[in-house]
Design a protein around this motif. Structure first.
Motif, PDB file in Angstrom:
ATOM      1  N   SER A  21       0.810  -1.212   0.000  1.00 47.71           N
ATOM      2  CA  SER A  21       0.000   0.000   0.000  1.00 47.71           C
ATOM      3  C   SER A  21       0.850   1.273   0.000  1.00 47.71           C
ATOM      4  CB  SER A  21      -0.919  -0.004   1.210  1.00 47.71           C
ATOM      5  OG  SER A  21      -0.193   0.342   2.353  1.00 47.71           O
ATOM      6  N   GLU A  22       0.206   2.335  -0.468  1.00 53.57           N
ATOM      7  CA  GLU A  22       0.904   3.623  -0.582  1.00 53.57           C
ATOM      8  C   GLU A  22       1.301   4.150   0.799  1.00 53.57           C
ATOM      9  OE1 GLU A  22      -0.045   8.017  -2.285  1.00 53.57           O
ATOM     10  OE2 GLU A  22      -1.129   6.357  -3.228  1.00 53.57           O
ATOM     11  N   GLU A  23       0.377   3.980   1.739  1.00 55.54           N
ATOM     12  CA  GLU A  23       0.665   4.455   3.107  1.00 55.54           C
ATOM     13  C   GLU A  23       1.834   3.686   3.719  1.00 55.54           C
ATOM     14  OE1 GLU A  23      -3.214   4.157   4.870  1.00 55.54           O
ATOM     15  OE2 GLU A  23      -3.193   6.304   5.290  1.00 55.54           O
ATOM     16  N   ARG A  40       4.953   4.967   2.215  1.00 52.92           N
ATOM     17  CA  ARG A  40       5.316   6.292   2.751  1.00 52.92           C
ATOM     18  C   ARG A  40       5.930   6.140   4.155  1.00 52.92           C
ATOM     19  NH1 ARG A  40       1.583  11.094   4.000  1.00 52.92           N
ATOM     20  NH2 ARG A  40       3.060  12.830   3.944  1.00 52.92           N
ATOM     21  N   LEU A  41       5.347   5.253   4.933  1.00 53.29           N
ATOM     22  CA  LEU A  41       5.891   5.003   6.283  1.00 53.29           C
ATOM     23  C   LEU A  41       7.312   4.467   6.189  1.00 53.29           C
ATOM     24  CD1 LEU A  41       5.503   4.784   9.374  1.00 53.29           C
ATOM     25  CD2 LEU A  41       4.697   2.464   8.995  1.00 53.29           C
ATOM     26  N   LEU A  48       7.186  14.374   8.497  1.00 55.01           N
ATOM     27  CA  LEU A  48       5.937  14.341   7.716  1.00 55.01           C
ATOM     28  C   LEU A  48       5.471  15.759   7.413  1.00 55.01           C
ATOM     29  CD1 LEU A  48       4.121  11.421   9.555  1.00 55.01           C
ATOM     30  CD2 LEU A  48       4.847  11.425   7.184  1.00 55.01           C
ATOM     31  N   ASN A  64      -2.173  11.646  15.651  1.00 55.32           N
ATOM     32  CA  ASN A  64      -2.238  11.522  14.195  1.00 55.32           C
ATOM     33  C   ASN A  64      -1.025  10.772  13.651  1.00 55.32           C
ATOM     34  OD1 ASN A  64      -4.669  12.759  13.963  1.00 55.32           O
ATOM     35  ND2 ASN A  64      -3.834  14.782  13.479  1.00 55.32           N
ATOM     36  N   THR A  65       0.115  11.069  14.243  1.00 48.33           N
ATOM     37  CA  THR A  65       1.339  10.377  13.809  1.00 48.33           C
ATOM     38  C   THR A  65       1.231   8.881  14.111  1.00 48.33           C
ATOM     39  OG1 THR A  65       2.494  12.378  14.487  1.00 48.33           O
ATOM     40  CG2 THR A  65       3.852  10.523  13.858  1.00 48.33           C
ATOM     41  N   ASN A  86      -1.496   7.178  14.361  1.00 42.54           N
ATOM     42  CA  ASN A  86      -2.455   6.581  13.412  1.00 42.54           C
ATOM     43  C   ASN A  86      -1.821   6.369  12.046  1.00 42.54           C
ATOM     44  OD1 ASN A  86      -4.514   6.398  15.256  1.00 42.54           O
ATOM     45  ND2 ASN A  86      -5.298   8.451  14.812  1.00 42.54           N
ATOM     46  N   PHE A  87      -0.986   7.324  11.667  1.00 37.33           N
ATOM     47  CA  PHE A  87      -0.295   7.190  10.373  1.00 37.33           C
ATOM     48  C   PHE A  87       0.590   5.941  10.381  1.00 37.33           C
ATOM     49  CE2 PHE A  87       3.816   7.928   8.281  1.00 37.33           C
ATOM     50  CZ  PHE A  87       3.394   7.938   6.958  1.00 37.33           C
ATOM     51  N   ARG A 105      -1.599   2.777  10.263  1.00 43.00           N
ATOM     52  CA  ARG A 105      -2.166   2.531   8.925  1.00 43.00           C
ATOM     53  C   ARG A 105      -1.099   2.045   7.949  1.00 43.00           C
ATOM     54  NH1 ARG A 105      -4.727   7.524   9.666  1.00 43.00           N
ATOM     55  NH2 ARG A 105      -3.222   8.451   8.228  1.00 43.00           N
ATOM     56  N   GLY A 106       0.133   2.425   8.248  1.00 47.34           N
ATOM     57  CA  GLY A 106       1.226   2.074   7.339  1.00 47.34           C
ATOM     58  C   GLY A 106       1.807   0.686   7.563  1.00 47.34           C
TER      59      GLY A 106
END
Lengths: 180, 144
Positions: free
Chosen positions: A114-116, A119-120, A174, B6-7, B9-10, B13-14
């Motif tokens: 996935s894109e996310e 990015r991570l 970010l 938020n970080t 959660n990011f 999700r990643g």
């Protein structure tokens, strides 16, 4: 958890089927963790291989104190750290990270999916390994700080401060990438 | 992306969704099974050795206890107790009474009282009728 304990009990009595079931249960998760920490699928596969072979050697004497997932995740993180050192700690710069984002042929991009996730992977590369592993162990593997501290042999305060600094740095990276 | 949440959660999700390669699975499992066989054999032999060793020790301890109990049993014989030193055998009550009587008579009345007592004593074994029992004779001579 109970299922894990039963499988570990069978594994300790020499059941190969139990070992196979444990491998099937955690292989994807552990490979994902190794790829996140190493950003190299081939190295990550080696790490998972080494961890499971080392685990198999403990048949008969293995004692499960916490969760098996936590134990195996810590083994993967420790093994990945050793591999990282051997790889001469390549630090990904901002330009390289941008290149990774745009390069669809990159093996990491292909493996992560996935894109996310991609990015991570890119932004995690900016963090020191000690901060990366704690963030990933806590947020991806759902390990408690106390368990991470115990597994890594450091104090819980060290783990919490590494996590906090890592997250702060991640947030600033970010933000800077968004404003660019 | 301003807050820590938020970080987090990011990052959550990643999480990479990875599936392993079947070739990798085969490779890992083959090596893991081989490692398991090797370690199981090693542990089995080790545990056998440990079991043999511990059972030998137990047997040796048991044998020592049995020998010790045997030795104690041989040495301790209640019938072979060392007899305590006996003093001289006590004189008969008649003798004791006579000596005591003479002594008391002397204290009470001197040599005359002793003479009187002696005369009474010599007077005792005079002839008796045949109907007198042995007990009566003894009572008369002993005074008891």
């Amino acid at each position: 958890m109970i299922d894990d304990k039963r499988l570990v009990w069978q594994f300790n009595r020499g059941s190969k089927e139990a070992l196979q079931r444990l491998y099937e249960k955690y292989k994807d998760d552990l490979l994902g963790l190794a790829i996140t920490l190493l950003r190299d699928r081939s190295l990550a596969e080696d790490v998972v291989h080494d961890v499971f072979v080392a685990f198999a050697r403990t048949a008969g004497v293995f004692t499960l104190t916490g969760t098996l997932k936590g134990y195996l995740s810590t083994c993967v993180a420790n093994c990945a750290r050793d591999r990282n050192r051997l790889r001469s700690a390549r630090h990904v710069g901002l330009d390289a990270a941008e290149a990774l984002m745009t390069d669809s042929k990159d093996p990491v991009a292909q493996s992560v999916g996935s894109e996310e996730a991609q990015r991570l992977q890119d932004v995690l590369g900016y963090l020191p390994y000690e901060q990366q592993e704690i963030i990933v162990l806590h947020l991806h593997q759902e390990m408690r700080f106390r368990d991470i501290a115990e597994a890594l042999g450091v104090s819980i305060n060290t783990v919490q401060s590494r996590y906090r600094y890592g997250l702060e740095k991640l947030r600033s990276i970010l933000n800077s990438t968004v404003t660019k | 992306m301003n807050s820590v949440e938020n970080t987090e959660n990011f990052v959550r999700r990643g999480k990479a969704k990875i599936t392993t390669d079947p070739r990798m699975d085969r490779h890992v499992l083959d090596d893991a099974f081989a490692a398991m066989d090797k370690s199981s054999t090693l542990k089995r032999s080790r545990s056998n050795w440990t079991w043999h060793r511990s059972s030998t020790i137990r047997l040796a301890v048991a044998a020592m206890i049995i020998v010790a109990i045997g030795l104690l049993a041989i040495q301790w014989d209640p019938q072979k107790e060392v007899p305590s030193e006996m003093g001289p055998v006590a004189k008969s009550p008649a003798d004791s009474l006579s000596v005591m009587s003479l002594n008391m008579a002397y204290r009470r009345g001197g040599i005359e009282a002793m003479d009187a007592l002696a005369e009474t004593a010599f007077d005792l074994p005079k002839s008796r009728s045949a109907k007198v029992s042995l007990r009566e004779l003894l009572t008369e001579s002993n005074g008891v």
